[in-house]
Design an enzyme around this catalytic site. Structure first.
Site, mmCIF file in Angstrom:
data_model
loop_
_atom_site.group_PDB
_atom_site.id
_atom_site.type_symbol
_atom_site.label_atom_id
_atom_site.label_comp_id
_atom_site.label_asym_id
_atom_site.label_seq_id
_atom_site.Cartn_x
_atom_site.Cartn_y
_atom_site.Cartn_z
ATOM 1 N N GLU A 184 0.801 -1.252 -0.001
ATOM 2 C CA GLU A 184 0.219 -0.042 -0.114
ATOM 3 C C GLU A 184 0.736 1.111 0.095
ATOM 4 O O GLU A 184 0.452 2.348 0.691
ATOM 5 C CB GLU A 184 -1.002 0.052 1.187
ATOM 6 C CG GLU A 184 -1.884 -1.019 1.257
ATOM 7 C CD GLU A 184 -2.871 -1.195 2.544
ATOM 8 O OE1 GLU A 184 -2.615 -0.350 3.257
ATOM 9 O OE2 GLU A 184 -3.777 -1.851 2.329
ATOM 10 N N GLU B 223 -5.974 -7.512 -0.167
ATOM 11 C CA GLU B 223 -6.607 -7.359 0.951
ATOM 12 C C GLU B 223 -7.953 -6.853 0.364
ATOM 13 O O GLU B 223 -8.046 -6.218 -0.368
ATOM 14 C CB GLU B 223 -5.909 -6.264 1.747
ATOM 15 C CG GLU B 223 -4.683 -6.748 2.612
ATOM 16 C CD GLU B 223 -4.332 -5.606 3.472
ATOM 17 O OE1 GLU B 223 -3.108 -5.469 3.805
ATOM 18 O OE2 GLU B 223 -5.095 -4.820 3.968
#
Length: 946
Positions: free
Chosen positions: A340, A454
């Site tokens: 991320e 995710e």
């Protein structure tokens, strides 16, 4: 025997693992399915069909003209498609106002599909809104002005030319282990045909140490286990590192349960890195992965010789130690480090969520290269499938480490609470986010697989299959992100796990190289700590060509020759070692050079005879009412032991103060018992040997005290009523009630400890009867009442304000008031004397900026100031004050001037507009708005201050 993935043959398995398969992509038709001239669409009243702008022709349009969208309006058209599926939606447009782009919104069948920034162009150009699912039959498509100011010529809907999702099983590491290559072959074969189920386990000892909670929950619901398990190496670090069993759980998941392992790396840095000394232990509370919580200089981490670089090397060393254990045990890992990275977007780390992105895209890619080279070259790790977390911002390509350093591109889908466009909240978002998927596919020209690394809500199997959204796998985060019905509907999960499209644990093929594992006999023994019964434990080993590397109890290695001995195929665990273990279960892991490790379970018991002490009675009661208080006497039967002390939980009572001992009688003093809370107090008598008996004391309080009287007063303002009251003697809490008629009341606020409350749900002009109720610990109450009528008086001055909110999202990175000032007087209004205020809550103390997109008096003649209110009010702690330069001139009687404002933080983080005083959540046209105030030469002319 495990099956191959659904609807595939054994021959396909062989081909997949050895070669991989290819298919021929379908060809899209040349002619578009549907095109409509903008002027033929349904246009809202704000829009007009034009051939020129401000007298300047715009040649090159088709049809009779083009649609000129200014600051508001909608363009709507209907298209009929032959089948439910994915379609490409595009427009021919021109946008020559803003080099930074102009925001517009797209909705399909009434559902918002997101915001789109039309780029700057002075010639007619094409813009693609991406791929979207349309239903068989009629579909309504609408484009709505965000920042507006664009010209639309035509709109086209066509069949989506989807990537065939054929990826070669070539790993970036040419020295990959056989198990890693077999796993890569399998992933590329199922990609685009099926989605692999996955689940992230909780880390750091969460769920009270139950790492199986989510997996058992899935099995109990669906009858299936996920095929992929997510792990995290965050606890193996140079600061507070501890063994939480992650590596052993990964070995068990892959080698014993036949699953696939993926892992991320939430590696922390010290919050105060300046004071940190390399190798120094740091408590986890003083460590972080957040860029705003540390002075760690990320840019230095790629410079050899700096302290940051040396720390990074220590962290990589700890990581490599665990990865090497996995490699030695034949475990391949879908490895997702530095995830991320881009966060909320930007090139220079302005949107970063983690320290590794703090210094921007260039440094991030250097960190990736360092980690890759250290693990593969320095530490010889070749069991990794490298996975990079990407986004779809216009800056995202700058963060990509490159095709030579990435095997899989991942995306983290969290759009149940944030980033959803369907107007819903509090329920799962089963969108397959297909447009994002194919943007990620296109980012590498289809050369890399794309996975949902995710997520919160798992997309429904219907959306996945209808939209041909070919995510490689999904991996929900643990806890509520999986198990709460706000994130996943149980029925949808059951349908998903039991469908032919989803691969579960029981449907994975054998992905292991056929290397025999050693075995031990027996696998469990019992050891008695009672000295006459102690004995060594002999274990027979069948090596099958392997060797014993050592034996471990958790992360602690047993000492060969002392704790155990090896003679041929017999390993003897010494009784001296076992006698030092605590009663319970001790698990000893036999670490072999190849294949699966084996675990010997030792049940430790202690049958050493002991004489237990006892007490009489074992239960008693105590009344806190002063007149009824009394000591409690307890008689002990010692049986040769002595009393060491008495404890209430972990707190020891004070001998001589809380209790006294005389011979075999213990007296618990009433002064101690009177201080205990109502309920059961368990007092443990700690004896020198044997079991410790417990005295259970039921503490009651028969005292009934009414709280003292209280006096209530109040004020009523604009749509609110404020009550204040005096403290009531003996009261522990207060509640506010509102009369509902017929003498009944309903509570609107409970468990208050402050002596004031504001009812913001009141309606102006309505009489309300309020009652304040005081309560004490015994449950007794006292109350008083007051009647209030909220009202508001709108001032009548030289001008009035009309307003609507151009952006009505509850959570948004932009506040966009559309403001109109109307001269209500009989003389010209000098705008340089005028100030207009928009009230809101800032939510976060961050730097803000504003833009005037357009105004009748000229954008450059509009000024703006951010002001922090000295006393925050309900819905407002800040106001934005609009002013005018002298060049703005005057406003004639009955004339009006529009001002279109945008307010944003410089890091583009979101505001919560819900509840802001001046915010209008509904409406798209100007109305009189008293929740903005206006002043001429400092005197209030319009509106009600909060």
């Amino acid at each position: 025997m495990k099956k191959w993935f659904k609807k595939s043959s054994a021959m396909m398995l062989v081909l997949t693992l050895l070669l991989g398969l290819t298919t021929v992509p379908a060809q899209a038709d040349a002619a578009p399915l549907y095109t409509i001239e903008g002027e033929n669409a349904q246009l809202s009243s704000e829009l007009q069909v034009a051939t020129q702008i401000y007298g300047q022709p715009k040649p090159g349009y088709s049809g009779t003209g083009f649609v000129w969208m200014q600051n508001s309006g909608t363009i709507t058209f209907t298209v009929t498609v032959p089948a439910t599926g994915m379609y490409a939606i595009s427009t021919r447009f021109m946008q020559e106002l803003s080099p930074d782009g102009r925001l517009q919104y797209l909705s399909i069948n009434g559902v918002n599909k997101g915001s789109y920034m039309l780029p700057y162009t002075t010639t007619w150009s094409n813009y693609n809104f991406g791929f979207h699912k349309l239903n068989q039959g009629s579909n309504t498509i609408q484009v709505k002005a965000g920042w507006g100011f664009a010209y639309f010529d035509t709109f086209t809907v066509d069949y989506a030319n989807l990537d065939p999702l054929i990826v070669q099983p070539t790993l970036i590491d040419s020295q990959a282990t056989p198990e890693t290559q077999i796993l890569m072959n399998y992933l590329t074969e199922v990609y685009g045909k099926h989605i692999i189920s996955g689940q992230q386990e909780i880390y750091g000892g969460g769920n009270n140490g139950n790492s199986e909670l989510e997996f058992n929950w899935i099995y109990n619901l669906t009858g299936k286990y996920p095929a992929i398990r997510g792990f995290d190496f965050m606890n193996y670090n140079p600061l507070y590192g501890w063994e939480d069993g992650t590596t052993n759980r990964m070995i068990d998941w892959v080698n014993n349960r036949g699953g696939i392992a993926t892992a991320s790396w939430h590696i922390n840095v010290p919050k105060n890195f300046t004071a940190y000394q390399l190798g120094q232990p740091v408590d986890w509370l003083n460590a972080t992965y957040k860029p705003t919580d540390t002075n760690f200089n990320t840019a230095n981490a790629v410079v050899p010789g700096t302290k940051e670089y040396q720390y990074l090397m220590l962290a990589i060393e700890d990581l490599a130690e665990q990865l090497l254990i996995l490699q030695n045990n034949g475990v391949p890992v879908i490895f997702r480090p530095f995830h991320e990275a881009e966060g909320n977007g930007g090139l220079n780390g302005e949107g970063a969520w983690f320290w590794w992105a703090k210094a921007g895209a260039g440094v991030y890619k250097q960190l990736w290269d360092i980690l890759y080279n250290k693990l593969t070259v320095t530490y010889g790790l070749h069991n990794l499938i490298w996975t990079y977390n990407s986004y779809v911002y216009n800056t995202s390509p700058a963060w990509y480490p490159g095709n030579s350093k990435v095997d899989i591109v991942g995306y983290d889908k969290y759009n149940t609470v944030y980033n959803r466009y369907d107007g819903l909240s509090g329920v799962p978002n089963e969108d397959a986010i297909t447009s994002i998927f194919y943007q990620l596919v296109d980012s590498t020209n289809g050369t890399k697989m794309v996975a949902m690394t995710e997520n919160d809500t798992i997309p429904s199997v219907q959306n996945l299959t209808e939209e041909k959204s070919g995510w490689l796998y999904f991996l929900p985060w643990y806890g509520e992100h999986l198990m709460s019905t706000a994130f996943n509907y149980p029925a949808t999960l059951t349908t998903l796990y039991q469908s032919n499209y989803v691969i579960t644990l029981d449907e994975l093929p054998n992905l292991k190289v056929n290397v025999p594992s050693a075995s031990i006999t027996p696998t469990s023994v019992v050891f008695d700590k009672y000295t006459p019964n102690q004995s060594d434990k002999a274990i027979t080993v069948n090596y099958y060509g392997n060797t014993l590397s050592g034996i471990k109890n958790g992360s602690v290695s047993l000492v060969a020759g002392t704790d155990y001995t090896v003679s041929g195929t017999t390993v003897t665990i010494k009784k001296s070692y076992l006698a030092a273990r605590a009663v319970g279960t001790t698990s000893l892991t036999f670490d072999f050079s190849a294949g699966a490790d084996r675990v010997l379970t030792v049940s430790i018991v202690d049958t050493t005879p002991t004489n237990n002490s006892s007490i009489t009675p074992t239960s008693a009661s105590f009344d806190k009412k002063t007149a009824n208080q009394a000591d409690i006497a307890v008689t002990m039967t010692l049986n040769g032991n002595t009393l060491s002390g008495i404890k209430n939980g972990s707190v020891s009572l004070v001998s001589g103060t809380d209790y006294t001992v005389s011979g075999t009688t213990v007296t618990i003093k009433k002064s101690y018992l009177a201080a205990q809370a109502v309920g059961t107090t368990n007092l443990t008598f700690d004896f020198s040997a044997g079991t410790d008996p417990v005295l259970a004391v039921s503490v009651v309080d028969t005292t009934v005290n009414l709280p003292g009287a209280l006096t209530v007063s109040g004020t009523a303002g604009n749509a609110q009523a404020t009550l204040t009251w005096t403290a009531s003697t003996g009261a522990t809490s207060y509640k506010v009630e509102r009369a509902t008629g017929s003498g009944a009341y309903t509570a609107i606020a409970s468990n208050l400890t402050a002596l004031t409350y504001t009812d913001t749900t009141a309606v102006n002009g309505t009489l309300y009867n309020y009652r304040v109720v005081a309560s004490n610990a015994a449950g007794s109450t006292n109350s008083n009442s007051i009647a209030l009528t909220p009202s508001v008086t709108t001032p009548t001055g030289s001008f009035k304000i009309q307003m609507y909110s151009g952006n009505t999202d509850a959570s948004s990175n932009t506040i966009a008031p559309r403001v109109k000032i109307v001269n209500m007087g009989t003389t010209a209004l000098d705008l340089s004397t005028v100030k207009l205020r928009y009230y809101y809550t800032i939510d976060a103390n961050k730097t803000q900026a504003f833009w005037c997109d357009w105004s009748h008096v000229g954008s450059s003649n509009v000024t703006g100031t951010f002001v922090t209110m000295p006393t925050p009010k309900t819905g407002a702690d800040t106001y934005f004050e609009i002013g005018f330069t002298s060049a703005a001139g005057t406003l004639a009687p009955s004339a009006a001037a529009e001002i279109q404002i945008r307010i944003a933080r410089t890091d583009w983080s979101n505001y919560t507009q819900t509840g802001d005083y001046s915010f209008s959540p509904t409406g798209s046209s100007y109305v009189d708005w008293t929740k903005m105030t206006g002043y001429a030469s400092g005197t209030l002319q319009w509106g009600v201050e909060p």
